[in-house]
Scaffold this motif. Structure first.
Motif, PDB file in Angstrom:
ATOM      1  N   ARG A  86       0.826  -1.211   0.000  1.00  0.00           N
ATOM      2  CA  ARG A  86       0.000   0.000   0.000  1.00  0.00           C
ATOM      3  C   ARG A  86       0.856   1.255   0.000  1.00  0.00           C
ATOM      4  O   ARG A  86       0.522   2.252  -0.663  1.00  0.00           O
ATOM      5  CB  ARG A  86      -0.911   0.000   1.220  1.00  0.00           C
ATOM      6  CG  ARG A  86      -2.118  -0.891   1.031  1.00  0.00           C
ATOM      7  CD  ARG A  86      -2.963  -1.007   2.279  1.00  0.00           C
ATOM      8  NE  ARG A  86      -3.238   0.278   2.901  1.00  0.00           N
ATOM      9  CZ  ARG A  86      -3.833   0.391   4.088  1.00  0.00           C
ATOM     10  NH1 ARG A  86      -4.168  -0.677   4.765  1.00  0.00           N
ATOM     11  NH2 ARG A  86      -4.070   1.576   4.601  1.00  0.00           N
ATOM     12  N   ALA A  87       1.960   1.220   0.703  1.00  0.00           N
ATOM     13  CA  ALA A  87       2.854   2.388   0.761  1.00  0.00           C
ATOM     14  C   ALA A  87       3.446   2.672  -0.619  1.00  0.00           C
ATOM     15  O   ALA A  87       3.580   3.835  -1.022  1.00  0.00           O
ATOM     16  CB  ALA A  87       3.968   2.148   1.765  1.00  0.00           C
ATOM     17  N   ALA A  88       3.778   1.612  -1.362  1.00  0.00           N
ATOM     18  CA  ALA A  88       4.338   1.793  -2.700  1.00  0.00           C
ATOM     19  C   ALA A  88       3.292   2.350  -3.653  1.00  0.00           C
ATOM     20  O   ALA A  88       3.589   3.195  -4.513  1.00  0.00           O
ATOM     21  CB  ALA A  88       4.878   0.469  -3.222  1.00  0.00           C
ATOM     22  N   ILE A  89       2.055   1.902  -3.499  1.00  0.00           N
ATOM     23  CA  ILE A  89       0.966   2.414  -4.350  1.00  0.00           C
ATOM     24  C   ILE A  89       0.740   3.892  -4.074  1.00  0.00           C
ATOM     25  O   ILE A  89       0.589   4.700  -4.986  1.00  0.00           O
ATOM     26  CB  ILE A  89      -0.325   1.595  -4.111  1.00  0.00           C
ATOM     27  CG1 ILE A  89      -0.142   0.160  -4.626  1.00  0.00           C
ATOM     28  CG2 ILE A  89      -1.524   2.248  -4.790  1.00  0.00           C
ATOM     29  CD1 ILE A  89      -1.236  -0.797  -4.224  1.00  0.00           C
ATOM     30  N   LYS A  90       0.746   4.255  -2.785  1.00  0.00           N
ATOM     31  CA  LYS A  90       0.581   5.660  -2.406  1.00  0.00           C
ATOM     32  C   LYS A  90       1.727   6.502  -2.958  1.00  0.00           C
ATOM     33  O   LYS A  90       1.518   7.609  -3.468  1.00  0.00           O
ATOM     34  CB  LYS A  90       0.519   5.799  -0.891  1.00  0.00           C
ATOM     35  CG  LYS A  90       0.335   7.226  -0.417  1.00  0.00           C
ATOM     36  CD  LYS A  90       0.233   7.316   1.079  1.00  0.00           C
ATOM     37  CE  LYS A  90       0.093   8.763   1.522  1.00  0.00           C
ATOM     38  NZ  LYS A  90      -0.031   8.872   2.984  1.00  0.00           N
ATOM     39  N   SER A  91       2.933   5.972  -2.887  1.00  0.00           N
ATOM     40  CA  SER A  91       4.102   6.680  -3.404  1.00  0.00           C
ATOM     41  C   SER A  91       3.964   6.939  -4.904  1.00  0.00           C
ATOM     42  O   SER A  91       4.302   8.028  -5.392  1.00  0.00           O
ATOM     43  CB  SER A  91       5.354   5.875  -3.117  1.00  0.00           C
ATOM     44  OG  SER A  91       6.483   6.498  -3.670  1.00  0.00           O
ATOM     45  N   LEU A  92       3.456   5.950  -5.628  1.00  0.00           N
ATOM     46  CA  LEU A  92       3.241   6.130  -7.073  1.00  0.00           C
ATOM     47  C   LEU A  92       2.207   7.220  -7.349  1.00  0.00           C
ATOM     48  O   LEU A  92       2.370   8.026  -8.265  1.00  0.00           O
ATOM     49  CB  LEU A  92       2.797   4.812  -7.717  1.00  0.00           C
ATOM     50  CG  LEU A  92       3.873   3.755  -7.892  1.00  0.00           C
ATOM     51  CD1 LEU A  92       3.252   2.442  -8.352  1.00  0.00           C
ATOM     52  CD2 LEU A  92       4.912   4.226  -8.884  1.00  0.00           C
ATOM     53  N   ARG A  93       1.133   7.229  -6.541  1.00  0.00           N
ATOM     54  CA  ARG A  93       0.104   8.264  -6.703  1.00  0.00           C
ATOM     55  C   ARG A  93       0.697   9.647  -6.468  1.00  0.00           C
ATOM     56  O   ARG A  93       0.451  10.594  -7.231  1.00  0.00           O
ATOM     57  CB  ARG A  93      -1.027   8.048  -5.692  1.00  0.00           C
ATOM     58  CG  ARG A  93      -2.135   7.160  -6.149  1.00  0.00           C
ATOM     59  CD  ARG A  93      -3.402   7.347  -5.308  1.00  0.00           C
ATOM     60  NE  ARG A  93      -3.186   7.613  -3.913  1.00  0.00           N
ATOM     61  CZ  ARG A  93      -3.262   6.707  -2.920  1.00  0.00           C
ATOM     62  NH1 ARG A  93      -3.503   5.445  -3.207  1.00  0.00           N
ATOM     63  NH2 ARG A  93      -3.083   7.060  -1.674  1.00  0.00           N
ATOM     64  N   GLN A  94       1.486   9.771  -5.398  1.00  0.00           N
ATOM     65  CA  GLN A  94       2.096  11.060  -5.072  1.00  0.00           C
ATOM     66  C   GLN A  94       3.054  11.510  -6.162  1.00  0.00           C
ATOM     67  O   GLN A  94       3.070  12.690  -6.552  1.00  0.00           O
ATOM     68  CB  GLN A  94       2.847  10.966  -3.744  1.00  0.00           C
ATOM     69  CG  GLN A  94       1.968  10.845  -2.545  1.00  0.00           C
ATOM     70  CD  GLN A  94       2.763  10.615  -1.275  1.00  0.00           C
ATOM     71  OE1 GLN A  94       3.824   9.985  -1.308  1.00  0.00           O
ATOM     72  NE2 GLN A  94       2.256  11.109  -0.156  1.00  0.00           N
ATOM     73  N   THR A  95       3.849  10.574  -6.665  1.00  0.00           N
ATOM     74  CA  THR A  95       4.819  10.898  -7.709  1.00  0.00           C
ATOM     75  C   THR A  95       4.126  11.391  -8.964  1.00  0.00           C
ATOM     76  O   THR A  95       4.546  12.371  -9.584  1.00  0.00           O
ATOM     77  CB  THR A  95       5.689   9.663  -8.025  1.00  0.00           C
ATOM     78  OG1 THR A  95       6.327   9.238  -6.833  1.00  0.00           O
ATOM     79  CG2 THR A  95       6.737   9.985  -9.070  1.00  0.00           C
ATOM     80  N   LYS A  96       3.038  10.711  -9.347  1.00  0.00           N
ATOM     81  CA  LYS A  96       2.298  11.116 -10.545  1.00  0.00           C
ATOM     82  C   LYS A  96       1.707  12.516 -10.373  1.00  0.00           C
ATOM     83  O   LYS A  96       1.774  13.354 -11.273  1.00  0.00           O
ATOM     84  CB  LYS A  96       1.193  10.118 -10.860  1.00  0.00           C
ATOM     85  CG  LYS A  96       0.438  10.461 -12.137  1.00  0.00           C
ATOM     86  CD  LYS A  96      -0.658   9.484 -12.437  1.00  0.00           C
ATOM     87  CE  LYS A  96      -1.453   9.781 -13.675  1.00  0.00           C
ATOM     88  NZ  LYS A  96      -1.410  11.097 -14.218  1.00  0.00           N
ATOM     89  N   LYS A  97       1.136  12.780  -9.187  1.00  0.00           N
ATOM     90  CA  LYS A  97       0.535  14.082  -8.915  1.00  0.00           C
ATOM     91  C   LYS A  97       1.597  15.188  -8.987  1.00  0.00           C
ATOM     92  O   LYS A  97       1.380  16.235  -9.598  1.00  0.00           O
ATOM     93  CB  LYS A  97      -0.111  14.074  -7.534  1.00  0.00           C
ATOM     94  CG  LYS A  97      -0.907  15.321  -7.221  1.00  0.00           C
ATOM     95  CD  LYS A  97      -1.391  15.337  -5.783  1.00  0.00           C
ATOM     96  CE  LYS A  97      -2.554  14.416  -5.577  1.00  0.00           C
ATOM     97  NZ  LYS A  97      -3.135  14.530  -4.215  1.00  0.00           N
TER      98      LYS A  97
END
Length: 90
Positions: free
Chosen positions: A5-16
């Motif tokens: 879940r932390a990696a998924i959140k990190s990907l979301r943040q990076t894209k934003k």
């Protein structure tokens, strides 16, 4: 795709962040091009107002780590130098 879940959140943040930074850089590029066109056409007053807006946006981009401080300083310096040369010609 990321599993944790932390990696998924990190990907979301990076894209934003990437989208926000890309939009900011695009806006800076557009303003720079418009300023160069106005300077080449010897439109002193319009160029001055646009340069003030561009300087503000560049400073904001530096503050948000979109571009580096030296890059913003160099762009402002070169455009203001070109602007002062056309104003001296008139």
């Amino acid at each position: 795709m990321a599993n944790k879940r932390a990696a998924i959140k990190s990907l979301r943040q990076t894209k934003k962040r990437h989208d926000r930074n890309t939009a900011a850089r695009s806006e800076l590029r557009t303003l720079s091009k418009k300023a160069r066109v106005l300077i080449s056409e010897n439109k002193k007053e319009e160029a001055d107002t646009l340069l003030k807006k561009l300087e503000s946006n560049l400073d904001r981009a530096v503050k948000k780590n979109v571009i580096k401080k030296g890059c913003a300083s160099r762009r402002i310096s070169r455009l203001r130098s070109a602007w002062s040369k056309i104003s001296a010609k008139k």
